[in-house]
Write a protein that holds these residues in place. Structure first.
Motif, PDB file in Angstrom:
ATOM      1  N   THR A  29       0.844  -1.203   0.000  1.00 29.45           N
ATOM      2  CA  THR A  29       0.000   0.000   0.000  1.00 29.45           C
ATOM      3  C   THR A  29       0.874   1.246   0.000  1.00 29.45           C
ATOM      4  OG1 THR A  29      -0.153  -0.081   2.415  1.00 29.45           O
ATOM      5  CG2 THR A  29      -1.941  -1.107   1.157  1.00 29.45           C
ATOM      6  N   THR A  30       0.272   2.357  -0.381  1.00 32.24           N
ATOM      7  CA  THR A  30       0.957   3.640  -0.349  1.00 32.24           C
ATOM      8  C   THR A  30       0.857   4.228   1.052  1.00 32.24           C
ATOM      9  OG1 THR A  30      -0.990   4.930  -0.950  1.00 32.24           O
ATOM     10  CG2 THR A  30       0.284   3.992  -2.746  1.00 32.24           C
ATOM     11  N   SER A  31       1.520   5.361   1.253  1.00 37.95           N
ATOM     12  CA  SER A  31       1.501   5.995   2.568  1.00 37.95           C
ATOM     13  C   SER A  31       0.111   6.498   2.947  1.00 37.95           C
ATOM     14  CB  SER A  31       2.494   7.160   2.599  1.00 37.95           C
ATOM     15  OG  SER A  31       2.185   8.098   1.581  1.00 37.95           O
ATOM     16  N   ASN A  32      -0.758   6.679   1.940  1.00 38.50           N
ATOM     17  CA  ASN A  32      -2.133   7.099   2.250  1.00 38.50           C
ATOM     18  C   ASN A  32      -3.124   5.945   2.156  1.00 38.50           C
ATOM     19  OD1 ASN A  32      -2.091   6.778  -0.487  1.00 38.50           O
ATOM     20  ND2 ASN A  32      -2.776   8.841  -0.994  1.00 38.50           N
ATOM     21  N   GLY A  33      -2.608   4.705   2.206  1.00 37.29           N
ATOM     22  CA  GLY A  33      -3.461   3.533   2.310  1.00 37.29           C
ATOM     23  C   GLY A  33      -4.022   2.986   1.009  1.00 37.29           C
ATOM     24  N   LYS A  34      -3.557   3.504  -0.129  1.00 43.72           N
ATOM     25  CA  LYS A  34      -4.066   3.018  -1.417  1.00 43.72           C
ATOM     26  C   LYS A  34      -3.201   1.866  -1.922  1.00 43.72           C
ATOM     27  CE  LYS A  34      -6.157   7.383  -2.804  1.00 43.72           C
ATOM     28  NZ  LYS A  34      -6.289   8.407  -3.868  1.00 43.72           N
ATOM     29  N   PRO A  35      -3.776   0.998  -2.775  1.00 45.38           N
ATOM     30  CA  PRO A  35      -2.989  -0.125  -3.312  1.00 45.38           C
ATOM     31  C   PRO A  35      -1.792   0.366  -4.112  1.00 45.38           C
ATOM     32  CG  PRO A  35      -5.336  -0.439  -3.731  1.00 45.38           C
ATOM     33  CD  PRO A  35      -5.182   0.969  -3.239  1.00 45.38           C
ATOM     34  N   ALA A  36      -0.661  -0.284  -3.940  1.00 47.18           N
ATOM     35  CA  ALA A  36       0.544   0.023  -4.715  1.00 47.18           C
ATOM     36  C   ALA A  36       0.674  -1.026  -5.809  1.00 47.18           C
ATOM     37  CB  ALA A  36       1.780   0.024  -3.810  1.00 47.18           C
ATOM     38  N   ALA A  37       0.220  -0.680  -7.007  1.00 49.44           N
ATOM     39  CA  ALA A  37       0.182  -1.622  -8.118  1.00 49.44           C
ATOM     40  C   ALA A  37       1.489  -1.613  -8.900  1.00 49.44           C
ATOM     41  CB  ALA A  37      -0.985  -1.288  -9.042  1.00 49.44           C
ATOM     42  N   HIS A  38       1.762  -2.726  -9.577  1.00 52.26           N
ATOM     43  CA  HIS A  38       2.907  -2.864 -10.490  1.00 52.26           C
ATOM     44  C   HIS A  38       4.238  -2.596  -9.795  1.00 52.26           C
ATOM     45  CE1 HIS A  38      -0.177  -3.210 -13.446  1.00 52.26           C
ATOM     46  NE2 HIS A  38      -0.514  -1.940 -13.412  1.00 52.26           N
ATOM     47  N   VAL A  39       4.352  -3.024  -8.562  1.00 56.47           N
ATOM     48  CA  VAL A  39       5.606  -2.921  -7.825  1.00 56.47           C
ATOM     49  C   VAL A  39       6.335  -4.252  -7.929  1.00 56.47           C
ATOM     50  CG1 VAL A  39       6.666  -2.550  -5.572  1.00 56.47           C
ATOM     51  CG2 VAL A  39       4.652  -1.224  -6.237  1.00 56.47           C
ATOM     52  N   SER A  40       7.610  -4.201  -8.247  1.00 57.40           N
ATOM     53  CA  SER A  40       8.412  -5.412  -8.375  1.00 57.40           C
ATOM     54  C   SER A  40       8.890  -5.873  -6.995  1.00 57.40           C
ATOM     55  CB  SER A  40       9.608  -5.148  -9.285  1.00 57.40           C
ATOM     56  OG  SER A  40      10.463  -6.260  -9.331  1.00 57.40           O
ATOM     57  N   ILE A  41       8.690  -7.151  -6.693  1.00 63.92           N
ATOM     58  CA  ILE A  41       9.157  -7.746  -5.439  1.00 63.92           C
ATOM     59  C   ILE A  41      10.085  -8.895  -5.797  1.00 63.92           C
ATOM     60  CG2 ILE A  41       8.520  -8.804  -3.235  1.00 63.92           C
ATOM     61  CD1 ILE A  41       5.786  -7.242  -5.226  1.00 63.92           C
ATOM     62  N   VAL A  42      11.383  -8.738  -5.523  1.00 62.74           N
ATOM     63  CA  VAL A  42      12.360  -9.753  -5.897  1.00 62.74           C
ATOM     64  C   VAL A  42      13.259 -10.080  -4.710  1.00 62.74           C
ATOM     65  CG1 VAL A  42      12.388  -9.039  -8.321  1.00 62.74           C
ATOM     66  CG2 VAL A  42      14.024  -8.046  -6.732  1.00 62.74           C
ATOM     67  N   PHE A  43      13.857 -11.261  -4.767  1.00 59.85           N
ATOM     68  CA  PHE A  43      14.827 -11.658  -3.763  1.00 59.85           C
ATOM     69  C   PHE A  43      16.164 -10.984  -4.070  1.00 59.85           C
ATOM     70  CE2 PHE A  43      11.760 -15.133  -3.809  1.00 59.85           C
ATOM     71  CZ  PHE A  43      11.493 -15.282  -2.456  1.00 59.85           C
ATOM     72  N   GLU A  44      16.782 -10.398  -3.067  1.00 59.50           N
ATOM     73  CA  GLU A  44      18.041  -9.684  -3.267  1.00 59.50           C
ATOM     74  C   GLU A  44      19.097 -10.613  -3.868  1.00 59.50           C
ATOM     75  OE1 GLU A  44      20.616  -6.474  -0.744  1.00 59.50           O
ATOM     76  OE2 GLU A  44      20.171  -8.369   0.266  1.00 59.50           O
ATOM     77  N   GLY A  45      19.819 -10.086  -4.863  1.00 60.81           N
ATOM     78  CA  GLY A  45      20.871 -10.849  -5.496  1.00 60.81           C
ATOM     79  C   GLY A  45      20.398 -11.804  -6.573  1.00 60.81           C
ATOM     80  N   THR A  46      19.102 -11.807  -6.861  1.00 61.10           N
ATOM     81  CA  THR A  46      18.554 -12.680  -7.900  1.00 61.10           C
ATOM     82  C   THR A  46      17.591 -11.878  -8.755  1.00 61.10           C
ATOM     83  OG1 THR A  46      16.498 -13.430  -6.854  1.00 61.10           O
ATOM     84  CG2 THR A  46      18.547 -14.482  -6.128  1.00 61.10           C
ATOM     85  N   GLY A  47      17.149 -12.494  -9.830  1.00 61.65           N
ATOM     86  CA  GLY A  47      16.116 -11.872 -10.650  1.00 61.65           C
ATOM     87  C   GLY A  47      14.766 -12.490 -10.391  1.00 61.65           C
ATOM     88  N   LYS A  48      14.684 -13.393  -9.401  1.00 58.27           N
ATOM     89  CA  LYS A  48      13.442 -14.090  -9.139  1.00 58.27           C
ATOM     90  C   LYS A  48      12.498 -13.213  -8.314  1.00 58.27           C
ATOM     91  CE  LYS A  48      11.523 -18.352  -7.209  1.00 58.27           C
ATOM     92  NZ  LYS A  48      11.785 -19.630  -6.535  1.00 58.27           N
ATOM     93  N   GLY A  49      11.250 -13.215  -8.716  1.00 56.89           N
ATOM     94  CA  GLY A  49      10.283 -12.428  -7.986  1.00 56.89           C
ATOM     95  C   GLY A  49       8.970 -12.342  -8.715  1.00 56.89           C
ATOM     96  N   THR A  50       8.219 -11.312  -8.411  1.00 53.29           N
ATOM     97  CA  THR A  50       6.920 -11.121  -9.034  1.00 53.29           C
ATOM     98  C   THR A  50       6.600  -9.630  -9.034  1.00 53.29           C
ATOM     99  OG1 THR A  50       4.607 -11.841  -9.011  1.00 53.29           O
ATOM    100  CG2 THR A  50       5.616 -11.371  -6.881  1.00 53.29           C
TER     101      THR A  50
END
Length: 783
Positions: A29-50
Motif C-alpha cells: 500500500t501507499t503511505s495514504n493507504g491506497k494499493p501500490a500496483a505494479h511494484v516489483s518484489i524480488v529476492f536480493e541478489g537474484t532476478g526471481k520475484g513477481t
C-alpha cells in the motif's frame, strides 16, 4: 510401464521438493493507504520475484525454507528492503507500506517487455532517465534531444536543431513513442520525432537499445518511450509553476526569451488528474562569436506550445481507465534568412535580416489522444491492459529551390491503433515464469506534399496487424531466460501518382516527372528474440541476447525519386535487422558499472545518401558494431556522479560478397554513425539540501573515415568530425521547501565549435556553428 514408473518417480520427487518450501504473500500500500500496483518484489541478489497486481497483492510460491531479503521497487516508490523468514509448509504474510518516489532513478522498466519488470530481469541494455533528472535539465535546456545525449550512451550527438536527422541509436533508426503511442513516421522519416512534446510533461524516459522484436515498424536501432506526468499525491489540488527567462551570455541583443509552465494535478478517491500548459518563446540564438545562428532547422525566434491533460478513474480495486491528450507545436517566426558559408574554406553559414520564402518551419501540430484500460481478468492471475489511440502530426520544412519554382514540403501522418496486452504468471518447483502476449493493430497514412498542394510523396496507407508473445523464465533464483515472437502482417496501398519535377541546384538541370502506377506492398515477416541473464551476484551479472527488428525502409524517399513507371519495380523491400548483444553489470556498494558490446547486421540496408542533388536509398547489406560503458556512483549522501562512453562503427557491403573489407565496401556515413562520445554529470547538495549544484560534460571525439573527391571536397555526409568539449552547469537554491530559484548555463566556457551534423554533412547550407554560452533563470513554485 517404464514410462509410467518414471512419471510416478518424478511426481514423488516434485512432491518432496514442494514439501520443503513455503509461501510469501501480502499487500503493498501507499503511505495514504491506497494499493501500490505494479511494484516489483524480488529476492536480493537474484532476478526471481513477481509484480504486485492492481490491488497491491502479491504472492511468491515454492520458496525454500530460509531467511531472505525482499526488495520492493517501482517507478513510483522508493526502493524498500525487508528481511523475511520462510518455514516449511507455512505461509508468511508480509504487508509493506511504500513511500512515494520523489523522482530518483530506479530499476523498474515497462518498455522492454511491455509489462513492469526490473532491469535485473532484462537480458539487454536499457537506460532510464527519471523525473528529477529531467526537471533539473529543463533549467539548462528545454530541447529534449540535447538533454538525452548526455545520459543515454549509444544515442548519437544532438543536432541542436529542430530536426534530429542523424541522431540515430546505435547507428540505426529508432522508434519514438509517447506513452507507447508511435510518434515516428517510418514511411517518410521527417526526423522531427524526438521533439514530440515538451519535456515538462515527461515523467520518465525509457530507452531500449538494439533491434527489438516485441515492437513493430521502425525500431531497427531501438526505441525511446516518453511516459507523461501522472498524479502522485493524496491531495485534491497540487500546483507547479515555472517561469523562466533565457538569453545569450555572449551577445545579449535581441536574445532574450521567456518560458512559462503550469501543472495542476490531484487525486480524490477513485479520480485522479493532471493538467499542464507550457509556452516558450526563444530570442535570437547566438554562437560563441555572438553571431546570429541561421534559421534553417533553427530553434531561434521559435514559439512552442504544449497542452496536456490526463484523467484517471478506478472502477474498483481490479480495474481502472485512463485518458490522455497532448498537443505540441513549435514553429519559427524569424526576420532572418540564411547566408551560406563555404565549407571548403572553413567559413561558417550565418544569417542576415530578410523575409524568408515560404511559411514558418517546424512542428505545426502534433496531436496524441489515448484511452487506456488495465486490470485483472479473473482467470489464472492474468492481468490485462488495452488501449486505443490516435496520433497526427504536421511537420513543415524549409523553403527549397530543388523544386521547380521553389517550394516548402511537409510530412503529414495520421495513425489510429488499438493494442491488447495480457500477462499470465506460472510457477514451477524450480522456476517462476510469466508470458506476455497480445495483438497490435494500426493504420498509418503518411504523405509528403508541398504546402501549395503539389504532391511530392503520395499518400501511403499502411494497415498493420501483429500478434506477439514473449515469455520469461527464472531458474534457480538467478538464471533468467527470455524469448518471444512477433508476426507482422503489413499492407501498404499507394494510388497511381506522378513524380514531382526536381531541379539540380548546382547545374540547373531539371528532372522531368514520371507517371507511376500504384499498387500494394505486402510484408509478412516473423521476427523473434531470445536472451539469457545470469545474476550470479551483485558483483557480476552477465547477459547475452539476440533480437530481430523489422522496419519498412523510407518508402517515401524511394517513391518520390522513382525512375520507373510502376512501384512494383521500385526496391521497397523491408529491412530485417539481426542484433547481437553481450554485457554485464557490476554493483559494488554504491557503484553500478555496466559494459555492453553489440553487433547488428542486415542483409538489406536502407542508407540514405545525397546523390546528384537528391536523396537516394542504398540497399547494400550492412554491419554495425560498437560498445558502451556506463558508471554511476553515490559518492556520499550529498554527492552523486555518473560517466558514460559510447563507440559505434558501421560499413556497407557494396559488392555484396559477404565481406566488409573489399575495395568497394565503404564505411557508413556520419548521417548514420555518430562520432564516439563521452557524457558525465555531477550532482552535489549542500546546506541541508537548500543548495544544489549540477555540472555536465559532453565530449565529442573525432571521426574521419572518408577521402576527398578529385575536386578536393567531400561527398555529402562524409566530412570528418573534429573533437570538441561542452560543459553545462546549474545552481538550484531553495528559498523555501516549495520555492526555488535556479540558474542554468549552457556551454559555460563558450566553446567555439561546429556540431557533428554541420561537419559531416560537408555542405555550405549546413555548415553551422553550435550555440554559444547562454543562460536560463527560472523561478519554480509548488503549492
Amino acid at each position: 510401464m517404464k514410462k509410467i514408473f518414471s512419471l510416478l518417480i518424478t511426481v514423488f520427487i516434485s512432491s518432496l521438493l514442494y514439501g520443503q518450501t513455503g509461501i510469501i504473500k501480502g499487500t503493498l500500500t501507499t503511505s495514504n493507504g491506497k494499493p501500490a500496483a505494479h511494484v516489483s518484489i524480488v529476492f536480493e541478489g537474484t532476478g526471481k520475484g513477481t509484480v504486485s497486481d492492481v490491488s497491491g497483492n502479491y504472492i511468491l510460491n515454492d520458496v525454500k525454507a530460509g531467511t531472505y531479503i525482499l526488495i520492493a521497487s517501482s517507478l513510483e516508490f522508493e526502493t524498500q528492503k525487508t528481511e523475511v523468514s520462510v518455514a516449511v509448509g507455512q505461509t508468511t504474510n508480509l504487508n509493506l507500506t511504500l513511500i512515494e518516489n520523489q523522482g530518483q532513478l530506479n530499476d523498474v522498466v515497462i518498455s522492454a517487455g511491455r509489462t513492469p519488470e526490473t532491469i535485473d530481469q532484462i537480458p539487454s541494455s536499457v537506460t532510464v532517465v527519471g523525473l528529477k533528472t529531467l526537471q533539473d535539465n529543463i533549467n539548462i535546456s528545454s530541447n529534449i534531444a540535447t538533454i538525452l545525449q548526455t545520459y543515454v550512451p549509444g544515442l548519437a550527438p544532438s543536432t541542436g536543431l529542430s530536426s534530429n536527422a542523424g541522431q540515430t541509436l546505435r547507428g540505426r533508426s529508432l522508434l519514438i513513442m509517447v506513452d507507447g503511442v508511435p510518434q515516428s513516421t517510418p514511411l517518410r522519416n521527417g526526423a522531427m520525432d524526438l521533439r514530440a512534446l515538451d519535456p515538462a510533461v515527461i515523467e520518465r524516459v525509457e530507452v531500449v537499445k538494439g533491434a527489438t522484436a516485441i515492437y513493430g515498424n521502425g525500431a531497427a536501432g531501438g526505441l525511446i518511450n516518453y511516459f507523461t506526468r501522472s498524479a502522485k499525491t493524496d491531495k485534491v489540488i497540487n500546483s507547479q509553476t515555472s517561469i523562466a527567462t533565457t538569453g545569450s551570455l555572449v551577445n545579449k541583443a535581441n536574445s532574450m526569451g521567456g518560458r512559462i509552465s503550469q501543472l495542476f494535478y490531484g487525486d480524490k478517491g477513485k479520480l485522479s488528474y493532471a493538467l499542464s500548459g507550457v509556452y516558450e518563446q526563444t530570442g535570437e540564438l547566438k554562437d560563441a562569436k555572438g553571431d546570429i545562428m541561421p534559421p534553417v532547422y533553427g530553434l531561434g525566434e521559435t514559439d512552442s506550445y504544449n497542452a496536456f491533460a490526463k484523467l484517471g478513474y478506478k472502477f474498483n480495486s481490479k480495474h481502472k481507465v485512463q485518458a490522455t491528450y497532448n498537443f505540441y507545436s513549435s514553429r519559427q517566426a524569424t526576420n532572418y534568412i540564411t547566408v551560406n558559408g563555404d565549407y571548403a574554406k572553413g567559413i561558417k553559414t550565418t544569417a542576415m535580416q530578410g523575409q524568408a520564402s515560404g511559411v514558418p518551419q517546424g512542428v505545426k501540430g502534433n496531436h496524441n489522444a489515448n484511452i487506456f484500460f488495465a486490470g485483472e481478468t479473473g482467470v489464472a492471475n492474468t492481468t490485462y491492459n488495452a488501449d486505443f489511440y490516435y496520433q497526427s502530426v504536421d511537420n513543415v520544412f524549409f523553403y527549397s529551390e530543388a523544386f521547380v519554382d521553389g517550394g516548402v514540403s511537409r510530412v503529414l501522418s495520421k495513425k489510429n491503433g488499438a493494442r491488447l496486452v495480457l500477462n499470465t504468471p506460472f510457477y514451477f518447483a524450480s522456476a517462476d515464469a510469466n508470458v506476455t502476449y497480445g495483438l497490435d493493430a494500426q493504420r498509418d497514412r503518411t504523405s509528403q506534399p508541398l504546402v501549395d498542394g503539389r504532391i511530392w510523396v503520395p499518400e501511403m496507407d499502411m494497415v498493420n496487424y501483429a500478434p506477439f508473445a514473449q515469455a520469461r523464465f527464472t531458474f534457480f533464483d538467478k538464471l533468467i531466460l527470455k524469448g518471444g515472437l512477433r508476426f507482422e502482417s503489413v499492407n501498404i496501398e499507394v494510388n497511381d501518382y506522378k513524380t514531382l519535377p526536381s531541379k539540380n541546384t548546382t547545374t540547373g538541370v531539371v528532372t522531368p516527372s514520371i507517371d507511376v502506377r500504384g499498387g500494394n506492398l505486402h510484408y509478412n515477416p516473423l521476427v523473434f528474440n531470445v536472451g539469457l541473464r545470469y545474476n550470479t551476484s551483485d558483483y557480476f551479472s552477465p547477459y547475452i541476447s539476440f533480437s530481430q527488428g523489422f522496419t519498412v525502409s523510407d518508402v517515401g524517399v524511394a517513391l518520390r525519386a522513382a525512375k520507373v513507371n510502376d512501384i512494383a519495380k521500385i526496391n521497397t523491400e523491408a529491412v530485417i535487422v539481426d542484433s547481437y548483444e553481450a554485457g554485464f553489470v557490476s554493483k559494488v556498494k554504491n557503484l553500478r558499472f555496466e559494459a555492453t558490446g553489440y553487433i547488428s547486421k542486415s542483409s538489406l540496408g536502407a542508407n540514405s545518401v545525397f546523390n546528384n542533388g537528391e536523396y537516394i536509398v542504398v540497399r547494400a547489406p550492412e554491419r554495425i558494431y560498437g560498445f558502451e560503458l556506463n558508471a554511476e556512483m553515490k559518492v556520499t549522501k550529498a554527492l552523486k556522479a555518473a560517466v558514460n562512453y559510447s563507440f559505434v562503427e558501421g560499413k556497407a557491403d557494396a559488392d555484396d560478397d559477404g565481406k566488409y573489407n573489399g575495395e568497394k565496401d565503404e564505411y557508413l556515413s556520419g548521417h548514420r554513425i555518430g562520432a564516439p562520445m563521452f557524457g558525465a554529470n555531477i550532482n552535489y547538495s549542500i546546506l541541508s539540501g537548500k543548495l544544489n549544484l549540477l555540472l555536465q560534460y559532453t565530449g565529442i571525439t573525432s571521426r574521419d573515415r572518408f577521402a576527398k573527391k578529385a575536386n578536393g571536397l567531400y561527398n555529402p555526409f562524409e566530412g570528418p568530425v573534429k573533437a570538441y568539449n561542452l560543459f553545462n552547469s546549474a545552481i538550484f537554491y531553495h528559498i523555501t521547501p516549495a520555492t526555488s530559484i535556479n540558474l542554468g548555463v549552457e556551454n559555460m566556457f563558450n566553446e567555439d565549435y561546429f556540431t557533428p551534423r554541420s561537419q559531416y554533412t560537408a555542405r555550405n547550407t549546413d555548415y553551422i556553428k553550435g550555440k554559444g554560452a547562454s543562460y536560463r533563470l527560472t523561478l519554480n513554485i509548488r503549492i
